[in-house]
Design an enzyme around this catalytic site. Structure first.
Site, short mmCIF file in Angstrom:
data_model
loop_
_atom_site.label_atom_id
_atom_site.label_comp_id
_atom_site.label_asym_id
_atom_site.label_seq_id
_atom_site.Cartn_x
_atom_site.Cartn_y
_atom_site.Cartn_z
N ASN A 101 -12.30 -1.09 -4.83
CA ASN A 101 -12.15 -1.42 -6.25
C ASN A 101 -13.32 -2.31 -6.70
O ASN A 101 -13.43 -3.44 -6.25
CB ASN A 101 -10.81 -2.13 -6.46
CG ASN A 101 -10.66 -2.71 -7.84
OD1 ASN A 101 -11.31 -2.31 -8.78
ND2 ASN A 101 -9.77 -3.68 -7.96
N TYR A 128 0.84 -1.20 0.00
CA TYR A 128 0.00 0.00 0.00
C TYR A 128 0.87 1.25 0.00
O TYR A 128 0.58 2.21 -0.71
CB TYR A 128 -0.94 0.01 1.21
CG TYR A 128 -1.92 -1.13 1.19
CD1 TYR A 128 -3.00 -1.12 0.31
CD2 TYR A 128 -1.78 -2.22 2.05
CE1 TYR A 128 -3.91 -2.18 0.28
CE2 TYR A 128 -2.69 -3.27 2.02
CZ TYR A 128 -3.75 -3.24 1.14
OH TYR A 128 -4.64 -4.28 1.11
N GLU A 169 -0.95 -16.77 -10.55
CA GLU A 169 -0.06 -15.87 -11.26
C GLU A 169 1.41 -16.29 -11.11
O GLU A 169 2.18 -16.21 -12.06
CB GLU A 169 -0.27 -14.43 -10.79
CG GLU A 169 -1.60 -13.88 -11.23
CD GLU A 169 -1.79 -12.40 -10.88
OE1 GLU A 169 -0.83 -11.76 -10.41
OE2 GLU A 169 -2.91 -11.91 -11.08
#
Length: 165
Positions: free
Chosen positions: A124, A101, A159
């Site tokens: 989001n 962050y 990922e």
């Protein structure tokens, strides 16, 4: 009143609700709940239209299956200018990598706004395609995720596998 075209996408153990607006994907939620959608985008008229949603369903599925590393269709941002700047910065985090962050706050030129950045990340509406799951606490701990920590771990693991294959 804003019109959103909705549909559902099921991949593995999760069913996602997507909403497409006039300018692109406006929402991806992992709870499969229209209530969650209304939390992010209030007062929207929801319609089913496969012609509008099918390309987005396919692109999301490819991302979730590791067949693609980037969501290339238009994304519609519905938020404050600050939130939009954070969400745009999220899109610059490379696939298979993470940030913090505070690093994200630095990136948008607001180095003392790590807490505000964390709040914007949590708001989001396009989870997964605007990769808020790639943001960790400064100490490296996983932090929170509005899709749930199991999903965040699964996305990070996917990922990592795809990037290192």
């Amino acid at each position: 009143m804003k019109t959103l075209y909705i549909d559902r996408v099921t991949v593995s153990d999760y069913t996602y609700l997507i909403a497409v607006g006039d300018h692109g994907l406006a929402f991806v939620g992992s709870s499969n709940s229209e209530e969650e959608l209304h939390h992010y985008i209030a007062n929207a008229q929801l319609l089913k239209n496969s012609d509008k949603t099918n390309p987005y369903k396919t692109a999301l599925k490819n991302l979730l299956l590791g067949k693609s590393q980037q969501f290339t269709l238009p994304i519609e941002f519905n938020g404050s200018p600050f939130q939009k700047s954070v969400w745009q910065a999220l899109q610059t985090i490379p696939y298979g990598e993470t940030t913090t962050y505070s690093a994200l706050a630095e990136k948008i030129g607001r180095p003392t706004a790590a807490r505000a950045v964390a709040n914007a990340v949590g708001r989001n509406p396009n989870q997964i395609v605007v990769p808020c799951h790639r943001v960790l606490h400064k100490d490296g701990s996983i932090g929170g995720y509005h899709g749930g920590l199991p999903l965040k771990r699964q996305l990070l693991a996917l990922e990592s596998r795809v990037k290192n294959a």
